[in-house]
Scaffold this motif. Structure first.
Motif, mmCIF file in Angstrom:
data_model
loop_
_atom_site.group_PDB
_atom_site.id
_atom_site.type_symbol
_atom_site.label_atom_id
_atom_site.label_comp_id
_atom_site.label_asym_id
_atom_site.label_seq_id
_atom_site.Cartn_x
_atom_site.Cartn_y
_atom_site.Cartn_z
ATOM 1 N N SER A 143 0.833 -1.212 0.000
ATOM 2 C CA SER A 143 0.000 0.000 0.000
ATOM 3 C C SER A 143 0.860 1.251 0.000
ATOM 4 N N VAL A 144 1.918 1.255 0.812
ATOM 5 C CA VAL A 144 2.794 2.429 0.882
ATOM 6 C C VAL A 144 3.564 2.615 -0.425
ATOM 7 N N ILE A 145 3.949 1.508 -1.084
ATOM 8 C CA ILE A 145 4.603 1.634 -2.388
ATOM 9 C C ILE A 145 3.697 2.402 -3.348
ATOM 10 N N GLY A 146 2.426 2.002 -3.408
ATOM 11 C CA GLY A 146 1.492 2.674 -4.299
ATOM 12 C C GLY A 146 1.239 4.123 -3.917
ATOM 13 N N LEU A 380 -4.476 -3.263 13.418
ATOM 14 C CA LEU A 380 -4.873 -1.916 13.001
ATOM 15 C C LEU A 380 -3.787 -0.899 13.328
ATOM 16 N N PHE A 381 -3.178 -1.038 14.502
ATOM 17 C CA PHE A 381 -2.108 -0.105 14.891
ATOM 18 C C PHE A 381 -0.868 -0.305 14.024
ATOM 19 N N ILE A 382 -0.584 -1.555 13.686
ATOM 20 C CA ILE A 382 0.567 -1.839 12.830
ATOM 21 C C ILE A 382 0.414 -1.119 11.490
ATOM 22 N N VAL A 383 -0.779 -1.256 10.890
ATOM 23 C CA VAL A 383 -1.034 -0.627 9.597
ATOM 24 C C VAL A 383 -1.056 0.890 9.723
ATOM 25 N N ALA A 384 -1.750 1.400 10.738
ATOM 26 C CA ALA A 384 -1.921 2.852 10.890
ATOM 27 C C ALA A 384 -0.585 3.569 11.049
ATOM 28 N N VAL A 385 0.233 3.095 11.986
ATOM 29 C CA VAL A 385 1.514 3.759 12.260
ATOM 30 C C VAL A 385 2.466 3.605 11.081
ATOM 31 N N SER A 386 2.507 2.420 10.492
ATOM 32 C CA SER A 386 3.450 2.163 9.403
ATOM 33 C C SER A 386 3.123 2.970 8.152
ATOM 34 N N VAL A 387 1.832 3.071 7.826
ATOM 35 C CA VAL A 387 1.443 3.902 6.681
ATOM 36 C C VAL A 387 1.778 5.359 6.951
ATOM 37 N N GLY A 388 1.515 5.818 8.173
ATOM 38 C CA GLY A 388 1.839 7.210 8.525
ATOM 39 C C GLY A 388 3.313 7.513 8.383
ATOM 40 N N LEU A 389 4.172 6.629 8.914
ATOM 41 C CA LEU A 389 5.611 6.846 8.805
ATOM 42 C C LEU A 389 6.081 6.732 7.359
ATOM 43 N N HIS A 412 14.776 8.998 3.848
ATOM 44 C CA HIS A 412 13.990 9.536 2.747
ATOM 45 C C HIS A 412 13.365 8.442 1.885
ATOM 46 N N SER A 413 13.409 7.228 2.349
ATOM 47 C CA SER A 413 12.722 6.132 1.667
ATOM 48 C C SER A 413 11.476 5.770 2.463
ATOM 49 N N GLY A 414 10.325 6.188 1.961
ATOM 50 C CA GLY A 414 9.078 5.867 2.655
ATOM 51 C C GLY A 414 8.835 4.375 2.741
ATOM 52 N N ILE A 415 9.265 3.648 1.699
ATOM 53 C CA ILE A 415 9.070 2.192 1.692
ATOM 54 C C ILE A 415 9.898 1.551 2.800
ATOM 55 N N LEU A 416 11.129 2.023 2.988
ATOM 56 C CA LEU A 416 11.975 1.476 4.048
ATOM 57 C C LEU A 416 11.400 1.806 5.421
ATOM 58 N N LEU A 417 10.940 3.041 5.609
ATOM 59 C CA LEU A 417 10.359 3.428 6.896
ATOM 60 C C LEU A 417 9.116 2.594 7.207
ATOM 61 N N ALA A 418 8.273 2.396 6.209
ATOM 62 C CA ALA A 418 7.060 1.603 6.419
ATOM 63 C C ALA A 418 7.411 0.149 6.711
ATOM 64 N N SER A 419 8.394 -0.379 5.977
ATOM 65 C CA SER A 419 8.799 -1.773 6.185
ATOM 66 C C SER A 419 9.357 -1.973 7.588
ATOM 67 N N LEU A 424 8.793 -4.242 12.836
ATOM 68 C CA LEU A 424 9.035 -4.072 14.269
ATOM 69 C C LEU A 424 7.739 -4.186 15.068
ATOM 70 N N LEU A 425 6.704 -3.477 14.639
ATOM 71 C CA LEU A 425 5.438 -3.505 15.372
ATOM 72 C C LEU A 425 4.788 -4.888 15.319
#
Length: 459
Positions: A143-146, A380-389, A412-419, A424-425
């Protein structure tokens, strides 16, 4: 699927269709592919003829790497419909290396070669991380990639970043025209016409842009007909330890991004990615980077831009992308042809980009629909926080500007931050299975179940 039935990923299409669909993939990724050598060459104040050579070398290297990735070579190649291209994650570090008074372009090539070789060696270790990618993590990352790519599509629609006429209503109108045409073809056409809806939209938009005077063919007239991409064109590479360490960090970032992308493609074509397959794909990221450094290009990775095209067209054959690789090699050897493709304005690609990149995000949402949010509300928290970051670099590019510049490839890589966040979560809330195989099997079972429950081509 019967034992004698050819998997859609291995389907051999007629030559005419292969060429048409291959061109469609090349048009989608072309702007992103040539942007890296353009940016780096301009930052290093190289003459125009040398920048043009960097572009040819880039296209040639992309094509070679794509052929290896799609067709396979020994222990290399994921054998899925994947297109290779220069990674934007390396742009900042390469500019820093190239503009350093004590370093330069040859140090960029040297660090690229070294990082590619090290990446090939490290690929099996990265492959073991697949145990940390259950469906909740995979769906979030896809989802974050898209969503991250949508920034590219939206900027294209407005004329491209840096365009002094950014947001011109004519650009927006032509982008909307391309988008509408793709949707009309998808709605009312079937078969091959539906498969090439994006190509038809881009060609129609290009013609409309040319008629209205928004296309420049100056580069076509000035470009030579034939160009030779020779190894070490600028001289033998230099191997600076700090530059190599920086580029190895970039390789790690691209590995994590590619892992999410490979899982997305595997889902879309109905061939789930296991550890062995993932390692073969990551090795080509390393090999493509090694080849790039030798042939005067830069670090390569599997392009996310083309994933959405699979969803839009429903064409899953890896031989289509292999044909795209052959076209890229040809464009690298015939600069005048490459300039014709380069004449397609960004805003023409914008309408197509919104559809394709949105498809990637939609596929991520589809993956998340298989996750248990009822009995495991922590998901839900895993998805919410990861998409936000993951969206921080997209929404606020200067968010991390006060932190050390050396951390830029990571932050500066959103994909890396989300991953990183999702892994981790998930480990904190859900734990991690003791063996990679069990997690892998669970993820694959989930994907197979979804496919068996009526997954259809996204058209």
């Amino acid at each position: 699927m019967g034992s004698n039935t050819v998997h859609p990923c291995d389907e051999q299409l007629p030559l005419g269709r292969l060429l048409t669909l291959g061109i469609q993939h090349v048009l989608v990724m072309y702007a992103g592919a040539v942007a890296v050598p353009l940016i780096v060459g301009s930052a290093l104040s190289l003459p125009k003829d040398q920048i043009a050579f960097l572009i040819s070398a880039d296209l040639f290297s992309c094509g070679i790497a794509t052929l290896i990735q799609t067709l396979g070579l020994w222990v290399f190649g994921i054998r899925l419909p994947v297109i290779m291209g220069c990674t934007f994650a390396a742009v900042g570090p390469m500019v820093a290396i190239g503009t350093n008074p004590q370093l330069g372009l040859l140090d960029i090539f040297g660090s690229t070669i070294a990082a590619g070789a090290i990446g090939i060696v490290l690929a099996p270790a990265i492959g073991r991380l697949l145990r940390f990618f259950p469906p909740v993590v995979v769906g979030t990352v896809i989802s974050v990639i898209g969503l991250s790519l949508m920034e590219v599509g939206i900027n294209w629609a407005a004329g491209g970043v840096g365009n002094p006429d950014y947001g011109n209503p004519a650009y927006l109108g032509l982008s909307l025209f391309v988008l509408a045409l793709i949707l009309v073809i998808t709605k009312f056409c079937r078969g091959f016409l539906a498969n090439i809806s994006v190509l038809i939209g881009i060609v129609a938009g290009f013609i409309a842009a040319a008629v209205t005077g928004h296309v420049s063919f100056d580069g076509v007239r000035l470009a030579p007909w034939v160009g030779i991409v020779a190894p070490f064109h600028f001289g033998l590479p230099h191997f600076d330890p700090l530059a190599i360490a920086t580029m190895v960090t970039v390789m790690f970032v691209t590995f994590i991004e590619s892992t999410g992308m490979f899982l997305a493609v595997g889902d879309m074509v109905g061939r789930p990615v296991d550890r062995a397959t993932l390692v073969r794909g990551l090795r080509v990221d390393g090999l493509g980077t090694l080849i790039g450094g030798i042939f005067n290009s830069f670090p390569h990775t599997s392009f996310s831009q083309n994933v959405g095209l699979i969803g839009v067209t429903g064409v899953k054959s890896r031989f289509v992308c292999a044909t795209g690789g052959l076209i890229l090699v040809t464009l690298g050897l015939f600069p005048k042809m490459a300039q014709v493709v380069a004449s397609v304005p960004p805003f023409v690609l914008g309408g197509a980009g919104i559809v394709m990149f949105g498809m990637v995000a939609a596929n991520g949402i589809k993956s998340l629909s298989r996750v248990d949010f009822t009995t495991q509300p922590h998901n839900l928290f895993i998805v919410a926080v990861s998409v936000g970051l993951g969206l921080v670099p997209v929404v606020s590019p200067k968010f991390f500007m006060q932190l050390p510049h050396a951390l830029s490839p990571l932050l500066h890589s959103g994909i890396l931050l989300a991953s990183a966040s999702a892994v981790l979560l998930n480990a904190i809330f859900n734990g991690v299975s003791s063996t990679p195989e069990s997690t892998e099997a669970e993820a694959n079972d989930s994907r197979h179940a979804s496919l068996e429950q009526g997954a259809v081509d996204m058209r």
